[in-house]
Structure formats: C-alpha cells, structure tokens
Design a protein around this motif. Structure first.
Motif, PDB file in Angstrom:
ATOM      1  N   ASP A   1       0.592   4.067  -2.894  1.00  0.00           N
ATOM      2  CA  ASP A   1       0.300   5.459  -2.575  1.00  0.00           C
ATOM      3  C   ASP A   1       1.387   6.384  -3.101  1.00  0.00           C
ATOM      4  OD1 ASP A   1      -1.534   7.279  -1.118  1.00  0.00           O
ATOM      5  OD2 ASP A   1       0.275   7.730   0.019  1.00  0.00           O
ATOM      6  N   ALA A   2       2.638   5.950  -2.960  1.00  0.00           N
ATOM      7  CA  ALA A   2       3.753   6.773  -3.432  1.00  0.00           C
ATOM      8  C   ALA A   2       3.739   6.923  -4.940  1.00  0.00           C
ATOM      9  CB  ALA A   2       5.077   6.162  -2.982  1.00  0.00           C
ATOM     10  N   ALA A   3       3.308   5.878  -5.650  1.00  0.00           N
ATOM     11  CA  ALA A   3       3.283   5.931  -7.115  1.00  0.00           C
ATOM     12  C   ALA A   3       2.270   6.936  -7.627  1.00  0.00           C
ATOM     13  CB  ALA A   3       2.956   4.549  -7.676  1.00  0.00           C
ATOM     14  N   GLY A   4       1.278   7.261  -6.798  1.00  0.00           N
ATOM     15  CA  GLY A   4       0.249   8.186  -7.241  1.00  0.00           C
ATOM     16  C   GLY A   4       0.547   9.635  -6.970  1.00  0.00           C
ATOM     17  N   GLY A   5       1.692   9.937  -6.376  1.00  0.00           N
ATOM     18  CA  GLY A   5       2.004  11.322  -6.053  1.00  0.00           C
ATOM     19  C   GLY A   5       1.243  11.791  -4.833  1.00  0.00           C
ATOM     20  N   ALA A   6       1.289  13.077  -4.592  1.00  0.00           N
ATOM     21  CA  ALA A   6       0.643  13.640  -3.403  1.00  0.00           C
ATOM     22  C   ALA A   6      -0.861  13.596  -3.544  1.00  0.00           C
ATOM     23  CB  ALA A   6       1.093  15.091  -3.204  1.00  0.00           C
ATOM     24  N   PRO A   7      -1.585  13.270  -2.475  1.00  0.00           N
ATOM     25  CA  PRO A   7      -3.051  13.290  -2.525  1.00  0.00           C
ATOM     26  C   PRO A   7      -3.555  14.690  -2.819  1.00  0.00           C
ATOM     27  CG  PRO A   7      -2.261  12.172  -0.540  1.00  0.00           C
ATOM     28  CD  PRO A   7      -1.086  12.854  -1.158  1.00  0.00           C
ATOM     29  N   ARG A   8      -4.650  14.729  -3.573  1.00  0.00           N
ATOM     30  CA  ARG A   8      -5.243  16.022  -3.901  1.00  0.00           C
ATOM     31  C   ARG A   8      -6.042  16.556  -2.713  1.00  0.00           C
ATOM     32  NH1 ARG A   8      -6.133  17.112  -9.527  1.00  0.00           N
ATOM     33  NH2 ARG A   8      -4.944  15.667 -10.802  1.00  0.00           N
ATOM     34  N   VAL A   9      -5.998  17.855  -2.499  1.00  0.00           N
ATOM     35  CA  VAL A   9      -6.845  18.490  -1.500  1.00  0.00           C
ATOM     36  C   VAL A   9      -8.259  18.523  -2.060  1.00  0.00           C
ATOM     37  CG1 VAL A   9      -7.318  20.587  -0.202  1.00  0.00           C
ATOM     38  CG2 VAL A   9      -4.955  19.886  -0.628  1.00  0.00           C
ATOM     39  N   SER A  10      -9.224  18.058  -1.285  1.00  0.00           N
ATOM     40  CA  SER A  10     -10.603  18.016  -1.775  1.00  0.00           C
ATOM     41  C   SER A  10     -11.536  18.584  -0.727  1.00  0.00           C
ATOM     42  CB  SER A  10     -11.021  16.575  -2.095  1.00  0.00           C
ATOM     43  OG  SER A  10     -11.248  15.869  -0.905  1.00  0.00           O
ATOM     44  N   ALA A  11     -12.774  18.819  -1.164  1.00  0.00           N
ATOM     45  CA  ALA A  11     -13.797  19.322  -0.254  1.00  0.00           C
ATOM     46  C   ALA A  11     -14.132  18.321   0.840  1.00  0.00           C
ATOM     47  CB  ALA A  11     -15.063  19.657  -1.048  1.00  0.00           C
ATOM     48  N   ARG A  12     -13.704  17.066   0.641  1.00  0.00           N
ATOM     49  CA  ARG A  12     -14.004  16.056   1.636  1.00  0.00           C
ATOM     50  C   ARG A  12     -12.966  16.066   2.750  1.00  0.00           C
ATOM     51  NH1 ARG A  12     -15.408  10.476  -0.840  1.00  0.00           N
ATOM     52  NH2 ARG A  12     -16.470  10.346   1.157  1.00  0.00           N
ATOM     53  N   GLY A  13     -11.999  16.935   2.672  1.00  0.00           N
ATOM     54  CA  GLY A  13     -11.096  17.114   3.782  1.00  0.00           C
ATOM     55  C   GLY A  13      -9.920  16.169   3.819  1.00  0.00           C
ATOM     56  N   SER A  14      -9.591  15.539   2.660  1.00  0.00           N
ATOM     57  CA  SER A  14      -8.478  14.592   2.694  1.00  0.00           C
ATOM     58  C   SER A  14      -7.144  15.311   2.870  1.00  0.00           C
ATOM     59  CB  SER A  14      -8.472  13.758   1.410  1.00  0.00           C
ATOM     60  OG  SER A  14      -8.248  14.571   0.285  1.00  0.00           O
TER      61      SER A  14
ATOM     62  N   LEU B   1       0.826  -1.209   0.000  1.00  0.00           N
ATOM     63  CA  LEU B   1       0.000   0.000   0.000  1.00  0.00           C
ATOM     64  C   LEU B   1       0.860   1.259   0.000  1.00  0.00           C
ATOM     65  CD1 LEU B   1      -2.852  -1.001   2.486  1.00  0.00           C
ATOM     66  CD2 LEU B   1      -2.964  -0.882  -0.012  1.00  0.00           C
ATOM     67  N   THR B   2       1.990   1.209   0.683  1.00  0.00           N
ATOM     68  CA  THR B   2       2.908   2.354   0.693  1.00  0.00           C
ATOM     69  C   THR B   2       3.418   2.650  -0.709  1.00  0.00           C
ATOM     70  OG1 THR B   2       3.597   1.863   2.959  1.00  0.00           O
ATOM     71  CG2 THR B   2       5.064   3.246   1.645  1.00  0.00           C
ATOM     72  N   LEU B   3       3.811   1.595  -1.435  1.00  0.00           N
ATOM     73  CA  LEU B   3       4.302   1.776  -2.809  1.00  0.00           C
ATOM     74  C   LEU B   3       3.191   2.280  -3.716  1.00  0.00           C
ATOM     75  CD1 LEU B   3       6.484  -1.439  -3.168  1.00  0.00           C
ATOM     76  CD2 LEU B   3       7.293   0.917  -2.891  1.00  0.00           C
TER      77      LEU B   3
ATOM     78  N   LEU C   1      -7.608   4.031  -0.414  1.00  0.00           N
ATOM     79  CA  LEU C   1      -6.474   4.711   0.206  1.00  0.00           C
ATOM     80  C   LEU C   1      -6.589   6.232   0.179  1.00  0.00           C
ATOM     81  CD1 LEU C   1      -3.880   3.938   1.624  1.00  0.00           C
ATOM     82  CD2 LEU C   1      -2.742   3.804  -0.594  1.00  0.00           C
ATOM     83  N   ARG C   2      -7.189   6.781  -0.863  1.00  0.00           N
ATOM     84  CA  ARG C   2      -7.248   8.242  -0.988  1.00  0.00           C
ATOM     85  C   ARG C   2      -8.649   8.808  -0.838  1.00  0.00           C
ATOM     86  NH1 ARG C   2      -2.326  10.405  -4.476  1.00  0.00           N
ATOM     87  NH2 ARG C   2      -0.775   8.991  -3.618  1.00  0.00           N
ATOM     88  N   ARG C   3      -9.494   8.066  -0.146  1.00  0.00           N
ATOM     89  CA  ARG C   3     -10.865   8.516   0.102  1.00  0.00           C
ATOM     90  C   ARG C   3     -11.527   9.015  -1.175  1.00  0.00           C
ATOM     91  NH1 ARG C   3     -11.929  12.541   4.544  1.00  0.00           N
ATOM     92  NH2 ARG C   3     -13.990  11.588   4.355  1.00  0.00           N
ATOM     93  N   PRO C   4     -11.682   8.150  -2.156  1.00  0.00           N
ATOM     94  CA  PRO C   4     -12.210   8.593  -3.458  1.00  0.00           C
ATOM     95  C   PRO C   4     -13.682   8.988  -3.380  1.00  0.00           C
ATOM     96  CG  PRO C   4     -12.109   6.206  -3.359  1.00  0.00           C
ATOM     97  CD  PRO C   4     -11.426   6.707  -2.113  1.00  0.00           C
ATOM     98  N   ARG C   5     -14.072   9.848  -4.295  1.00  0.00           N
ATOM     99  CA  ARG C   5     -15.472  10.236  -4.407  1.00  0.00           C
ATOM    100  C   ARG C   5     -16.306   9.108  -5.014  1.00  0.00           C
ATOM    101  NH1 ARG C   5     -16.177  15.750  -3.889  1.00  0.00           N
ATOM    102  NH2 ARG C   5     -14.264  16.986  -3.902  1.00  0.00           N
ATOM    103  N   MET C   6     -15.646   8.244  -5.774  1.00  0.00           N
ATOM    104  CA  MET C   6     -16.345   7.154  -6.440  1.00  0.00           C
ATOM    105  C   MET C   6     -15.507   5.891  -6.365  1.00  0.00           C
ATOM    106  SD  MET C   6     -17.400   6.777 -10.467  1.00  0.00           S
ATOM    107  CE  MET C   6     -18.702   8.004 -10.330  1.00  0.00           C
TER     108      MET C   6
ATOM    109  N   PRO D   1      -2.911  14.038   4.483  1.00  0.00           N
ATOM    110  CA  PRO D   1      -2.706  13.352   5.756  1.00  0.00           C
ATOM    111  C   PRO D   1      -1.470  12.483   5.711  1.00  0.00           C
ATOM    112  CG  PRO D   1      -4.444  12.286   4.528  1.00  0.00           C
ATOM    113  CD  PRO D   1      -4.081  13.521   3.764  1.00  0.00           C
ATOM    114  N   ASP D   2      -1.012  12.117   6.857  1.00  0.00           N
ATOM    115  CA  ASP D   2       0.164  11.271   6.945  1.00  0.00           C
ATOM    116  C   ASP D   2      -0.110   9.922   6.290  1.00  0.00           C
ATOM    117  OD1 ASP D   2       1.416   8.992   9.051  1.00  0.00           O
ATOM    118  OD2 ASP D   2       2.798  10.504   8.281  1.00  0.00           O
ATOM    119  N   ARG D   3       0.847   9.488   5.442  1.00  0.00           N
ATOM    120  CA  ARG D   3       0.660   8.250   4.678  1.00  0.00           C
ATOM    121  C   ARG D   3       0.479   7.039   5.590  1.00  0.00           C
ATOM    122  NH1 ARG D   3       4.958   7.852   0.420  1.00  0.00           N
ATOM    123  NH2 ARG D   3       3.418   9.051  -0.765  1.00  0.00           N
ATOM    124  N   ALA D   4       1.308   6.906   6.595  1.00  0.00           N
ATOM    125  CA  ALA D   4       1.219   5.751   7.486  1.00  0.00           C
ATOM    126  C   ALA D   4      -0.131   5.687   8.182  1.00  0.00           C
ATOM    127  CB  ALA D   4       2.349   5.801   8.515  1.00  0.00           C
TER     128      ALA D   4
END
Length: 341
Positions: free
Chosen positions: A99-112, A95-97, A156-161, A115-118
C-alpha cells in the motif's frame, strides 16, 4: 471497461495471441477461458502493460493502454499468476508495504477517500479469510493462503475493476466457494471483474459473460445466458429407446443409452407422439448446451482434408499440439515461451 482490437503477440516465430477483440462491459464478471498455454496470461499481461503487444490496440476504462497506465492502474486491482511476497514478513506487513509503495489512495466517487491504512488492511484480510493469520510470516502460509493474500492486495484500494489470473489456484473446495461468494458480493457493489481461468465449472457458476481462447484465437465471446439458450432440440429419457428411435425416425439426432436428442423445440408435441404410440417417457426437456459442450465444440480440431488422390492434408499451426486437456489441446510451446518471459 476493456476493449481490444486485433490484439496480437508474437514470441519470435510463435504466435501466442492472434488478433483478439475483447469486449468486457461495465458490471460484467467476464470469464476468460482457455487451456494452459493458450495465451491467457500473455493477454492479461498486455492488458496491464506488463508485456507490450506486437500489434493491435488496448483500451481499459476508456483509456489507451499502456500509454495511460499511470491513470488506469490505480483503479485496477490485479492478481497475475502466483502472488509474490516477502516470506520473512507477515501478511499484514506485506500489505502495508504494498500500500505504501502505491502512494496515497485516490479520492473516488466510491468513497474511498484516504481511509486509515491499518483499517483498510484489516478489512481486506477479513474479506479473504486471513484475519486470524495476518501476523504470521508468509513463509508459513500454504499455497491457498498465499493466493488469498494476493487477492487481498488486489482489493486493498477498492478498485473499480479486478483483473484476476487463476484466483482460486491452490484453494480447497470451501476456499473456492468463499472466494466465489466474495467476488459476487464485490460485483453487486459495482466492481467489474475479468477472471482468467481454465476451470469450466467455476466460470459457469460465477460469470455473466465468457470468452474462450484457443491457441491464441478468441473462438467464443458471448453472454453466458445466450450460450445456455435452448438449441431447438428436445431431450427425451425413455426406457423404450429402440421403439422411440424407430417411431421418430430422422428426427432423432443422437442416442446414448436411454437418452435421445430429437429435432424440435416443443417437448409437448414430442411427448404426444411417443405416448400415443405406447412409448414410455420418463423425462422431456428442451436441450440446453453446457459451457463444456460450447467450449469443446468451439475448440474441436479441424477435420483432416482428403484430396482426390486419397492423401490426407492436416493443417499445422505454429502452436505445438502436445497434450490433450480439458479444452482438447495445450499449446506447450507457447506456455514455455510465456514462462520464460
């Protein structure tokens, strides 16, 4: 959230997906049903831009796909067929790999935010029931545990869908129930879920809207509540089936043992007629079709046509009807093409 127009996919002479018009709305738990080989996985791959459509259009989150995949996919969690992982690494490291492959999580209205990856990894492992085995190598995981790990990656990234292809594959009944409760909780928090499955009972318990694919064609698409609406008939359970049938005459549509289906939507009126004639009645209820009955009716093979010379003409499709399954047929040719792709 997802719309398609005349979406079509051909593999050479085989028509795998035939001009389907999907309509998945915000807040839906959409059950995408079909027999193995009916074109479900091919459709899901097209929605995510993994397979290019032969013709037709796809819109996901109000953006055309695959043209805007770079903007759409970070907001979509997906689990397609069997999840892949490095067997010698732990679930947590995989899961760490990812998440890292996707770059930084996007800031969204859902408040993601960011956050710390771990912490995020620990949270999704807890959600899918793998917190206690997250440090074990994936090669020691069962099929159901691997499926849970794939779902953790999708969350992992709290997706909208969420777009999930057979997410309960390999799970025992307890695991299926846990994943169902998790998906319901996510939906209550605002996640739209598109769920591809061939399990009628699971879809009936989980989904709010249903589409049925049969040999590449979308033959049913409606709210589940509407599909379960009363049919206008009454079901009568009586130990006096023969007298009841004689009394009601042509109003009796079907008989199976002590169960009669009677034309007419007013059980009280039917009861009055039967009881007035001395017929014992154990139960009366407005008839509602199960999802299985809806699907079987929509996917029933077309009857043979007999011409004036007595010759039988059976319409042959490009999808070979090889086996009979829970949906009446399986397009084995298409499934082999899908696996090859």
């Amino acid at each position: 959230m997802i719309t398609t127009s005349a979406l079509t996919k051909r593999y050479g002479p085989v028509l795998a997906v035939d001009r389907i018009d999907l309509d998945v709305r915000a807040g839906d738990i959409y059950g995408f049903l079909g027999a193995n080989g009916s074109g479900k996985t091919t459709t899901v791959r097209m929605l995510l831009g993994l397979v290019l459509a032969t013709s037709g259009t796809i819109t996901v989150q109000d953006r055309p796909m695959p043209k805007h995949a770079a903007q759409v996919l970070p907001e979509v969690g997906a689990l397609i067929e069997g999840p892949a992982a490095y067997g010698h690494l732990s679930g947590r490291t995989n899961l760490t790999l990812l998440d890292a492959a996707g770059g930084a999580p996007r800031v969204s209205a859902r408040g993601s935010g960011r956050p710390d990856r771990a912490r995020r990894i620990e949270a999704v492992l807890e959600q899918v029931g793998l917190a206690d085995v997250g440090r074990r190598p994936v090669r020691t995981y069962s099929l159901g545990m691997r499926q849970r790990l794939g779902l953790a990656g999708a969350l992992l990234r709290r997706p909208r869908m969420l777009i999930l292809d057979e997410p309960t594959n390999g799970l025992d009944p307890q695991g299926i129930r846990e994943i169902r409760e998790l998906l319901l909780a996510l939906n209550r928090d605002g996640t739209t879920i598109f769920l591809s499955s061939h399990l009628l009972a699971e879809v009936e318990q989980l989904c709010t809207r249903v589409g049925v694919l049969d040999r590449g064609r979308l033959v049913v698409q409606d709210d589940l509540g509407r599909l379960h609406a009363p049919t206008g008939n009454t079901v009568v359970i009586t130990p006096d089936a023969a007298p009841a049938r004689a009394l009601l005459g042509s109003r009796v549509l079907r008989v199976a043992g002590d169960r009669l289906v009677v034309h007419g939507a007013d059980p009280a009126a039917v009861n009055a007629v039967l009881v007035g004639a001395g017929v014992r009645v154990r139960e009366l209820v407005a008839e509602r079709r199960t999802l299985e009955e809806v699907v079987m009716a929509a996917t029933a093979p077309a009857p043979a046509v007999v011409d004036r010379h007595g010759n039988t003409d059976v319409q042959v499709t490009t999808d070979a009807q090889v086996t009979t399954g829970p949906f009446g047929r399986s397009a084995d040719t298409v499934e082999r093409r899908e696996e090859a792709s």
